[in-house]
Enzyme design. Sequence first.
Site, PDB file in Angstrom:
ATOM      1  N   ASP A  14       0.838  -1.204   0.000  1.00 47.36           N
ATOM      2  CA  ASP A  14       0.000   0.000   0.000  1.00 47.36           C
ATOM      3  C   ASP A  14       0.869   1.250   0.000  1.00 47.36           C
ATOM      4  O   ASP A  14       1.546   1.544   0.980  1.00 47.36           O
ATOM      5  CB  ASP A  14      -0.881  -0.006   1.260  1.00 47.36           C
ATOM      6  CG  ASP A  14      -1.759   1.234   1.332  1.00 47.36           C
ATOM      7  OD1 ASP A  14      -2.852   1.205   0.750  1.00 47.36           O
ATOM      8  OD2 ASP A  14      -1.349   2.239   1.957  1.00 47.36           O
ATOM      9  N   TYR A  17       3.375   9.532  -0.333  1.00 46.26           N
ATOM     10  CA  TYR A  17       4.495   8.884   0.363  1.00 46.26           C
ATOM     11  C   TYR A  17       5.819   9.071  -0.372  1.00 46.26           C
ATOM     12  O   TYR A  17       6.880   8.786   0.157  1.00 46.26           O
ATOM     13  CB  TYR A  17       4.230   7.385   0.574  1.00 46.26           C
ATOM     14  CG  TYR A  17       2.922   7.045   1.268  1.00 46.26           C
ATOM     15  CD1 TYR A  17       2.145   8.024   1.876  1.00 46.26           C
ATOM     16  CD2 TYR A  17       2.441   5.732   1.308  1.00 46.26           C
ATOM     17  CE1 TYR A  17       0.929   7.715   2.495  1.00 46.26           C
ATOM     18  CE2 TYR A  17       1.243   5.416   1.930  1.00 46.26           C
ATOM     19  CZ  TYR A  17       0.491   6.423   2.513  1.00 46.26           C
ATOM     20  OH  TYR A  17      -0.696   6.102   3.118  1.00 46.26           O
ATOM     21  N   LYS A  68      -2.665   5.922  -4.139  1.00 43.75           N
ATOM     22  CA  LYS A  68      -3.755   6.858  -3.804  1.00 43.75           C
ATOM     23  C   LYS A  68      -3.532   8.214  -4.449  1.00 43.75           C
ATOM     24  O   LYS A  68      -2.393   8.652  -4.621  1.00 43.75           O
ATOM     25  CB  LYS A  68      -3.842   7.055  -2.285  1.00 43.75           C
ATOM     26  CG  LYS A  68      -3.794   5.776  -1.491  1.00 43.75           C
ATOM     27  CD  LYS A  68      -3.952   5.968   0.002  1.00 43.75           C
ATOM     28  CE  LYS A  68      -3.572   4.707   0.745  1.00 43.75           C
ATOM     29  NZ  LYS A  68      -2.140   4.526   0.952  1.00 43.75           N
ATOM     30  N   HIS A  84      -7.477   9.605  -1.532  1.00 45.95           N
ATOM     31  CA  HIS A  84      -6.797   9.535  -0.231  1.00 45.95           C
ATOM     32  C   HIS A  84      -7.643  10.132   0.909  1.00 45.95           C
ATOM     33  O   HIS A  84      -7.722   9.563   1.995  1.00 45.95           O
ATOM     34  CB  HIS A  84      -5.445  10.257  -0.347  1.00 45.95           C
ATOM     35  CG  HIS A  84      -4.405   9.740   0.590  1.00 45.95           C
ATOM     36  ND1 HIS A  84      -3.074   9.647   0.256  1.00 45.95           N
ATOM     37  CD2 HIS A  84      -4.477   9.304   1.858  1.00 45.95           C
ATOM     38  CE1 HIS A  84      -2.390   9.164   1.267  1.00 45.95           C
ATOM     39  NE2 HIS A  84      -3.220   8.949   2.259  1.00 45.95           N
TER      40      HIS A  84
HETATM   41  P1  NAD Z   1       0.964   1.225  11.866  1.00 46.29           P
HETATM   42  O1  NAD Z   1      -0.170   1.156  12.809  1.00 46.29           O
HETATM   43  O2  NAD Z   1       1.133   0.180  10.844  1.00 46.29           O
HETATM   44  O3  NAD Z   1       2.247   1.367  12.765  1.00 46.29           O
HETATM   45  C1  NAD Z   1       3.525   1.404  12.213  1.00 46.29           C
HETATM   46  C2  NAD Z   1       4.549   1.622  13.319  1.00 46.29           C
HETATM   47  O4  NAD Z   1       4.376   0.648  14.346  1.00 46.29           O
HETATM   48  C3  NAD Z   1       5.955   1.412  12.796  1.00 46.29           C
HETATM   49  O5  NAD Z   1       6.468   2.610  12.294  1.00 46.29           O
HETATM   50  C4  NAD Z   1       6.698   0.930  14.014  1.00 46.29           C
HETATM   51  O6  NAD Z   1       7.077   2.036  14.776  1.00 46.29           O
HETATM   52  C5  NAD Z   1       5.642   0.168  14.744  1.00 46.29           C
HETATM   53  N1  NAD Z   1       5.682  -1.306  14.507  1.00 46.29           N
HETATM   54  C6  NAD Z   1       5.423  -1.969  13.358  1.00 46.29           C
HETATM   55  N2  NAD Z   1       5.495  -3.300  13.556  1.00 46.29           N
HETATM   56  C7  NAD Z   1       5.829  -3.458  14.860  1.00 46.29           C
HETATM   57  C8  NAD Z   1       6.045  -4.600  15.660  1.00 46.29           C
HETATM   58  N3  NAD Z   1       5.930  -5.835  15.180  1.00 46.29           N
HETATM   59  N4  NAD Z   1       6.359  -4.410  16.957  1.00 46.29           N
HETATM   60  C9  NAD Z   1       6.465  -3.163  17.473  1.00 46.29           C
HETATM   61  N5  NAD Z   1       6.262  -2.040  16.772  1.00 46.29           N
HETATM   62  C10 NAD Z   1       5.940  -2.192  15.469  1.00 46.29           C
HETATM   63  O7  NAD Z   1       0.907   2.697  11.217  1.00 46.29           O
HETATM   64  P2  NAD Z   1       0.879   3.368   9.796  1.00 46.29           P
HETATM   65  O8  NAD Z   1       2.158   3.207   9.072  1.00 46.29           O
HETATM   66  O9  NAD Z   1       0.367   4.722  10.037  1.00 46.29           O
HETATM   67  O10 NAD Z   1      -0.288   2.561   9.001  1.00 46.29           O
HETATM   68  C11 NAD Z   1      -0.017   1.456   8.168  1.00 46.29           C
HETATM   69  C12 NAD Z   1      -0.155   1.810   6.705  1.00 46.29           C
HETATM   70  O11 NAD Z   1      -1.452   2.323   6.430  1.00 46.29           O
HETATM   71  C13 NAD Z   1       0.752   2.948   6.248  1.00 46.29           C
HETATM   72  O12 NAD Z   1       2.108   2.577   6.137  1.00 46.29           O
HETATM   73  C14 NAD Z   1       0.095   3.355   4.975  1.00 46.29           C
HETATM   74  O13 NAD Z   1       0.404   2.450   3.934  1.00 46.29           O
HETATM   75  C15 NAD Z   1      -1.376   3.271   5.369  1.00 46.29           C
HETATM   76  N6  NAD Z   1      -1.902   4.564   5.839  1.00 46.29           N
HETATM   77  C16 NAD Z   1      -2.911   5.141   5.123  1.00 46.29           C
HETATM   78  C17 NAD Z   1      -3.448   6.346   5.524  1.00 46.29           C
HETATM   79  C18 NAD Z   1      -4.556   6.954   4.739  1.00 46.29           C
HETATM   80  O14 NAD Z   1      -4.895   8.121   4.991  1.00 46.29           O
HETATM   81  N7  NAD Z   1      -5.141   6.244   3.816  1.00 46.29           N
HETATM   82  C19 NAD Z   1      -2.958   7.007   6.671  1.00 46.29           C
HETATM   83  C20 NAD Z   1      -1.939   6.401   7.382  1.00 46.29           C
HETATM   84  C21 NAD Z   1      -1.448   5.171   6.971  1.00 46.29           C
END
Ligand code: NAD
Length: 299
Positions: free
Chosen positions: A72, A77, A102, A135
């Site tokens: 994704d 990004y 997106k 988005h």
């Molecule tokens: P997430 O909830 O996936 O958290 C990611 C963070 O959690 C990492 O940076 C790391 O610090 C921690 N982490 C990951 N795996 C871990 C583990 N096994 N143990 C401990 N800590 C861990 O947050 P995110 O990146 O905001 O969301 C996931 C994805 O969703 C994004 O990368 C993106 O692709 C998408 N996203 C979309 C939108 C949107 O507006 N559509 C907004 C935010 C994110």
Amino acid sequence: MGDGRDRPIPKAKRVLSREAMNVKVTHITDCTTLHNGVKMPWFGLGVYLTKAGEEVENSVRWALQHGYRSVDTAKLYDNEEGVGKAIRESGIPREEVFVTTKLWNTDQGYDNALRAFDASRKRLGMEYVDLYLIHWPGTRLYKETWKAFEKLYKDGFVRAIGVSNFNIHHLEDILADCEFVPMVNQVEFHPYLTQADLLAYCQSHQIQLEAWSPLGRGKVLADETVVRIAEAHRKTPAQVLLRYDLDKGVVTIPKSVHENRIRENADIFDFELTTEEIATLDSLNRNERVGPDPDQFDF
Ligand code: NAD
């Protein structure tokens, strides 16, 4: 009926149970079937805030090596090139990897959207994209944007089209006169923000809900209830949060740039939460966001 206690809950307000959905996710490549018949993996890699170049290329490469088949990304990004490169270099056939990107807010509107899509597709280096999302709803321009998405879909450049951060009223607005109902709505979703009404609404319209920030960007990992459930399953808190999504019929796309966590996050296909554990996690809801509120958001 007098006191209302035995009044039936309206259909669209009730989140379906795992049993009612008949969802059983037991392998990393298991897919949900979108309402147009396209199969989308329940699980994938998120790359928000993953740096362009080596960082994103490594993340995607490791993810694919550990069995992920969905990535994704987004124009925002600034790492679409690296996502495309890592997928090409993996040697895995293009059609076996589900790629989402997106449209950013400044590209809303019919002509802008068509141009933005073409630019994303070129950065990815792909003939088609599996899923293209608006988005954020942002302004009322999203209806014009949606018409462009429908054209891209009919022209075969995207296998599925959807939205992100749309609340029920945004979806109602689109549904009022669209040709194609969005196939996916990607929203912030985790036990502190369970979005029950939105989930029920999407289920009742066959719009697949997808969780962003499924780990609450790390903030939900230390919750003592999550930790206790993790200990009971000999799993990590991250694994419990991700399994929670699958057991609720929600697609999930955790982000990590570390190979050990990318592997850990994918090791969730050998257990299931009990109905009671799902209800306990549901009860942690505080309507608390780690990201912006779509209704208060205008960038
Ligand atoms: P997430 O909830 O996936 O958290 C990611 C963070 O959690 C990492 O940076 C790391 O610090 C921690 N982490 C990951 N795996 C871990 C583990 N096994 N143990 C401990 N800590 C861990 O947050 P995110 O990146 O905001 O969301 C996931 C994805 O969703 C994004 O990368 C993106 O692709 C998408 N996203 C979309 C939108 C949107 O507006 N559509 C907004 C935010 C994110």
